[in-house]
Design a protein around this motif. Structure first.
Motif, PDB file in Angstrom:
ATOM      1  N   ASP A 132     -29.237  16.341  -0.003  1.00  0.00           N
ATOM      2  CA  ASP A 132     -28.650  15.344   0.890  1.00  0.00           C
ATOM      3  C   ASP A 132     -27.126  15.427   0.826  1.00  0.00           C
ATOM      4  N   GLY A 133     -26.483  15.505   1.975  1.00  0.00           N
ATOM      5  CA  GLY A 133     -25.032  15.577   2.044  1.00  0.00           C
ATOM      6  C   GLY A 133     -24.464  16.995   1.980  1.00  0.00           C
ATOM      7  N   GLU A 134     -25.308  17.975   1.707  1.00  0.00           N
ATOM      8  CA  GLU A 134     -24.850  19.364   1.595  1.00  0.00           C
ATOM      9  C   GLU A 134     -24.612  19.973   2.979  1.00  0.00           C
ATOM     10  N   VAL A 135     -23.624  20.866   3.054  1.00  0.00           N
ATOM     11  CA  VAL A 135     -23.324  21.573   4.298  1.00  0.00           C
ATOM     12  C   VAL A 135     -23.210  23.058   3.991  1.00  0.00           C
ATOM     13  N   TRP A 136     -23.930  23.874   4.768  1.00  0.00           N
ATOM     14  CA  TRP A 136     -23.780  25.322   4.660  1.00  0.00           C
ATOM     15  C   TRP A 136     -22.850  25.739   5.797  1.00  0.00           C
ATOM     16  N   THR A 137     -21.578  25.962   5.473  1.00  0.00           N
ATOM     17  CA  THR A 137     -20.616  26.361   6.500  1.00  0.00           C
ATOM     18  C   THR A 137     -20.758  27.852   6.776  1.00  0.00           C
ATOM     19  N   GLY A 138     -20.478  28.219   8.017  1.00  0.00           N
ATOM     20  CA  GLY A 138     -20.541  29.632   8.376  1.00  0.00           C
ATOM     21  C   GLY A 138     -21.948  30.195   8.387  1.00  0.00           C
ATOM     22  N   TYR A 139     -22.936  29.366   8.731  1.00  0.00           N
ATOM     23  CA  TYR A 139     -24.338  29.789   8.796  1.00  0.00           C
ATOM     24  C   TYR A 139     -24.517  30.590  10.085  1.00  0.00           C
ATOM     25  N   THR A 140     -24.848  31.865   9.956  1.00  0.00           N
ATOM     26  CA  THR A 140     -24.900  32.763  11.112  1.00  0.00           C
ATOM     27  C   THR A 140     -26.331  32.960  11.608  1.00  0.00           C
ATOM     28  N   VAL A 141     -26.504  32.765  12.906  1.00  0.00           N
ATOM     29  CA  VAL A 141     -27.775  32.994  13.589  1.00  0.00           C
ATOM     30  C   VAL A 141     -27.561  34.191  14.508  1.00  0.00           C
ATOM     31  N   ARG A 142     -28.347  35.235  14.307  1.00  0.00           N
ATOM     32  CA  ARG A 142     -28.214  36.456  15.117  1.00  0.00           C
ATOM     33  C   ARG A 142     -29.553  36.759  15.780  1.00  0.00           C
ATOM     34  N   VAL A 143     -29.513  36.949  17.086  1.00  0.00           N
ATOM     35  CA  VAL A 143     -30.722  37.241  17.858  1.00  0.00           C
ATOM     36  C   VAL A 143     -30.523  38.581  18.557  1.00  0.00           C
ATOM     37  N   THR A 144     -31.506  39.456  18.432  1.00  0.00           N
ATOM     38  CA  THR A 144     -31.472  40.759  19.087  1.00  0.00           C
ATOM     39  C   THR A 144     -32.680  40.871  20.000  1.00  0.00           C
ATOM     40  N   ALA A 145     -32.427  41.275  21.243  1.00  0.00           N
ATOM     41  CA  ALA A 145     -33.507  41.427  22.221  1.00  0.00           C
ATOM     42  C   ALA A 145     -33.266  42.695  23.026  1.00  0.00           C
ATOM     43  N   GLU A 146     -34.335  43.206  23.613  1.00  0.00           N
ATOM     44  CA  GLU A 146     -34.200  44.363  24.480  1.00  0.00           C
ATOM     45  C   GLU A 146     -33.924  43.874  25.893  1.00  0.00           C
ATOM     46  N   ILE A 147     -32.756  44.225  26.417  1.00  0.00           N
ATOM     47  CA  ILE A 147     -32.344  43.828  27.757  1.00  0.00           C
ATOM     48  C   ILE A 147     -32.076  45.110  28.554  1.00  0.00           C
ATOM     49  N   ASP A 148     -32.774  45.265  29.661  1.00  0.00           N
ATOM     50  CA  ASP A 148     -32.618  46.465  30.496  1.00  0.00           C
ATOM     51  C   ASP A 148     -32.747  47.749  29.677  1.00  0.00           C
ATOM     52  N   GLY A 149     -33.706  47.762  28.753  1.00  0.00           N
ATOM     53  CA  GLY A 149     -33.998  48.967  27.995  1.00  0.00           C
ATOM     54  C   GLY A 149     -33.104  49.241  26.800  1.00  0.00           C
ATOM     55  N   ARG A 150     -32.202  48.325  26.472  1.00  0.00           N
ATOM     56  CA  ARG A 150     -31.352  48.558  25.293  1.00  0.00           C
ATOM     57  C   ARG A 150     -31.287  47.308  24.428  1.00  0.00           C
ATOM     58  N   ALA A 151     -31.086  47.522  23.141  1.00  0.00           N
ATOM     59  CA  ALA A 151     -31.000  46.406  22.193  1.00  0.00           C
ATOM     60  C   ALA A 151     -29.642  45.725  22.330  1.00  0.00           C
TER      61      ALA A 151
END
Length: 88
Positions: free
Chosen positions: A40-59
């Protein structure tokens, strides 16, 4: 009482998701990740969310960095600009 922190992601169905450098499991357009590791009260700063998808045949990757606050629910959408194309 346990503090549950939630990250909800709207992503392409076949996307791969990495949270804070850790590859996750899952599929579908809505992914929900929960952790009870934060105090409780803790903060994880700089938490990175990265999503990779194939769009028009490329990652293609999109990355967002947030401050994850214990007990919060965070909702992010990664549409790779596709919603703008679809609405035309």
């Amino acid at each position: 009482a346990k503090v549950v922190t939630v990250v909800k992601l709207h992503v392409p169905a076949d996307a791969s998701v990495t949270l804070a450098g850790n590859t996750t499991q899952g599929d579908g357009i809505l992914r929900t990740y929960r952790t009870s590791q934060m105090k409780d009260g803790e903060v994880w700063t700089g938490y990175t969310v990265r999503v990779t998808a194939e769009i028009d045949g490329r990652a293609v990757s999109e990355e967002r960095t947030i401050d994850l606050v214990a007990g919060s629910t965070n909702e992010l959408t990664f549409d790779f600009g596709l919603s703008k194309v679809a609405s035309r």
